[in-house]
Design an enzyme around this catalytic site. Structure first.
Site, PDB file in Angstrom:
ATOM      1  N   LYS A  67     -11.103   3.749   5.143  1.00 45.28           N
ATOM      2  CA  LYS A  67     -10.049   3.209   4.317  1.00 45.28           C
ATOM      3  C   LYS A  67     -10.454   1.636   4.143  1.00 45.28           C
ATOM      4  O   LYS A  67     -10.727   1.305   4.951  1.00 45.28           O
ATOM      5  CB  LYS A  67      -8.934   3.411   4.539  1.00 45.28           C
ATOM      6  CG  LYS A  67      -7.859   3.206   3.290  1.00 45.28           C
ATOM      7  CD  LYS A  67      -6.490   3.244   3.660  1.00 45.28           C
ATOM      8  CE  LYS A  67      -5.727   3.000   2.382  1.00 45.28           C
ATOM      9  NZ  LYS A  67      -4.104   3.525   2.794  1.00 45.28           N
ATOM     10  N   SER A 103      -2.169   6.256  -0.927  1.00 44.27           N
ATOM     11  CA  SER A 103      -2.964   5.119  -1.326  1.00 44.27           C
ATOM     12  C   SER A 103      -4.374   5.416  -0.686  1.00 44.27           C
ATOM     13  O   SER A 103      -5.498   4.970  -1.361  1.00 44.27           O
ATOM     14  CB  SER A 103      -2.535   3.684  -1.023  1.00 44.27           C
ATOM     15  OG  SER A 103      -2.416   4.005   0.596  1.00 44.27           O
ATOM     16  N   SER A 125       0.883   7.426   2.598  1.00 48.56           N
ATOM     17  CA  SER A 125      -0.277   7.577   1.990  1.00 48.56           C
ATOM     18  C   SER A 125      -1.489   8.157   2.688  1.00 48.56           C
ATOM     19  O   SER A 125      -2.551   8.056   2.276  1.00 48.56           O
ATOM     20  CB  SER A 125      -0.802   5.876   1.880  1.00 48.56           C
ATOM     21  OG  SER A 125      -0.278   5.327   0.953  1.00 48.56           O
TER      22      SER A 125
HETATM   23  N1  GLN Z   1       3.151   5.434  -2.247  1.00 47.80           N
HETATM   24  C1  GLN Z   1       3.968   4.392  -1.223  1.00 47.80           C
HETATM   25  C2  GLN Z   1       3.796   3.101  -1.786  1.00 47.80           C
HETATM   26  O1  GLN Z   1       3.361   2.967  -2.885  1.00 47.80           O
HETATM   27  C3  GLN Z   1       3.236   4.517  -0.092  1.00 47.80           C
HETATM   28  C4  GLN Z   1       2.009   3.929   0.054  1.00 47.80           C
HETATM   29  C5  GLN Z   1       1.431   3.567   1.447  1.00 47.80           C
HETATM   30  O2  GLN Z   1       1.690   4.531   2.595  1.00 47.80           O
HETATM   31  N2  GLN Z   1       0.393   2.940   1.906  1.00 47.80           N
HETATM   32  O3  GLN Z   1       4.254   2.172  -1.119  1.00 47.80           O
END
Ligand code: GLN
Length: 491
Positions: free
Chosen positions: A78, A153, A177
């Protein structure tokens, strides 16, 4: 069967036995990934030195050196994890040309174990999002249907594995995410117990919640990768000194004597029919493997989303303060139009560098932390977080593993939720509580919707009890036998 659909374990065996060189394996994935990327957009960049790294592994093998457990296996990382000499953007214009002088501990450990960095995977800007549509480099697509999101994400990390552009990848999970994109893309994704894995060198979003973890085709692959990246790190004082077990060697599908809890708050009538069926099927599987299934209650998880979005945005507002165009990040072009004062210098650089979701969160988080509101928002959220953690601890006195859906529905269409941030946030309804409580959690493939989109099931366990969670996942994986079914992405 082409090697691209093989698991990390299978590939590592091929390399170990000398049936394929690390260079051949890396070349195969690199070619495929580069061919498919214009369609899927899973990678932000490729590692120009990938083949060189693979060559070094082959040389070491020829010299009879003891190779690490991931020798020669190429991975997608990532683009939130620093890679020495290799651009690390966090999918933001703010860092679009940042070349880190050092690697994240996770990356360093993978490389020490012999893994090759294939490239940097797409994500939502600064890991803020649930669909990978917040990337400065354009959205990533779901390999099972290019009109659907891969989740976020860590969308690029999930899509890269599902499209067999990489055999495995690393994602990060602050509120879901890793699990949510793994669920949308039909792969295994693991968020470890908070403190298992070092956060050193990972661009910080919300430091009390962030954890990196593996995203793979099989449970065993994830267990192995987690063994490699876990463990205390002097660079991250929140890492635990606990011994790292060999989860991959202790996998067992026999669940006799195990208690699997179904949190009733996670089985709402919001859940789609397909998702419900897939999850119910998993419940039958764990029963057939000898587990006892009981209902548990976690009344405070209904506050999971509000607590998460107060805490995560507060921490983000503080973590992202460093990107001011002076110390870090994009600096506006002041040669053409000079700034009249320092405030304008900051605001123009930050205004250009950050995307709208990131700005929204900085504003929200700054508000939560501001004097006069701190007690009502951040402090209150932290107090409820503490109570929620206690509730989970209680639940794990009554059962060993929690089983639930990961999301209410399978992947949604690109563009469907971008206009309404709240709708997007609700995606995390079943995932954020795990991070708030610091628990290990994962998504394992559970089936497909009628439209052929993957559906996963979420498992979580008590702190540091990844083994029990892996075993339940393994039992489900063995019973469903989905690990050889992959989307046919054409160039
Ligand atoms: N979807 C969540 C957010 O937007 C989690 C994001 C994540 O786990 N990095 O914060």
């Amino acid at each position: 069967m082409s090697i691209v659909h093989q698991s990390l374990f299978e590939l590592k065996e091929l390399i170990n036995k000398g049936e394929m060189t690390a260079v051949e394996v890396t070349e195969t994935f690199l070619n495929r990934a580069q061919q498919l990327n214009p369609k899927v957009n899973a990678f932000i960049s490729f590692n120009e030195k990938a083949l060189e790294e693979a060559q070094r592994v082959d040389q070491r093998r020829q010299q009879g050196e003891d190779l690490g457990p991931l020798a020669g296996v190429p991975l997608a990382i990532k683009d939130l994890l620093c890679t020495e000499g290799l651009k690390t953007t966090a999918a933001s214009k703010m860092l679009h040309n940042f070349i880190p002088p050092y690697s994240a501990t996770v990356v360093e450990r993978l490389q020490t174990a012999g893994a090759v960095v294939l490239g940097k995977a797409n994500l939502d800007e600064f890991a803020m999002g649930s669909s990978n549509e917040n990337s400065f480099f354009g959205p990533c697509k779901n390999p099972w249907s290019l009109e659907h999101v891969p989740g976020g994400s860590s969308g690029g990390s999930a899509a890269a594995v599902a499209a067999s552009m990489a055999p495995a990848s690393i994602g990060t999970d602050t509120g879901g995410s890793i699990r949510q994109p793994a669920n949308f893309c039909g792969i295994v994704g693991v968020k470890p117990t908070y403190g298992r894995v070092s956060r050193y060198g990972i661009v910080a979003f919300a430091s009390s919640l962030d954890q990196a973890g593996p995203m793979t085709k099989t449970v065993k692959d994830s267990a192995l990768m987690l063994e490699v990246i876990s463990g205390q790190d002097p660079h991250d004082s929140t890492t635990s000194s606990r011994r790292v077990p060999r989860w991959s060697e202790a996998l067992s599908e026999n669940l006799k004597g195990l208690k699997v809890g179904l949190p009733k708050e996670y089985f709402s009538d919001q859940i789609s029919e397909d998702t419900r069926k897939a999850v119910e099927n998993c419940i039958e599987i764990v029963k057939a493997q000898g587990a006892e299934v009981t209902e548990v209650s976690l009344p405070l998880v209904k506050y999971g989303i509000p607590i998460y979005y107060l805490i995560a945005t507060s921490e983000a507002s503080s973590n992202l303060a460093r990107y001011d165009g002076v110390r870090f990040g994009h600096r506006s072009n002041f040669q053409e139009i000079p700034a009249k004062d320092l405030a304008e210098f900051y605001s123009r650089s930050r205004g250009e560098g950050f995307g709208s979701e990131v700005k929204r969160r900085i504003i929200l988080g700054t508000y939560c932390l501001s004097s006069g509101y701190y007690d009502a928002y951040y402090k209150k959220a932290s107090q409820v977080r503490r109570l929620l953690t206690e509730q989970f601890k209680k639940a794990f006195e009554a059962c060993d593993v929690l089983l639930s859906p990961v999301t209410t529905h399978p992947a949604f269409r690109l563009g469907e939720r971008v206009a309404d941030p709240l709708q997007m946030y609700l995606n995390d309804i079943y995932t954020t509580a795990t991070n708030l409580a610091g628990l290990p959690g994962m998504s394992v493939p559970a089936g497909f919707s009628q439209d052929g989109l993957p559906i996963g099931v979420q498992l979580s366990a008590a702190h540091f009890d990844e083994q029990t969670m892996f075993n339940v996942a393994y039992a489900i994986e063995q019973a469903l036998n989905l690990t050889k079914r992959w989307p046919d992405v054409q160039q």
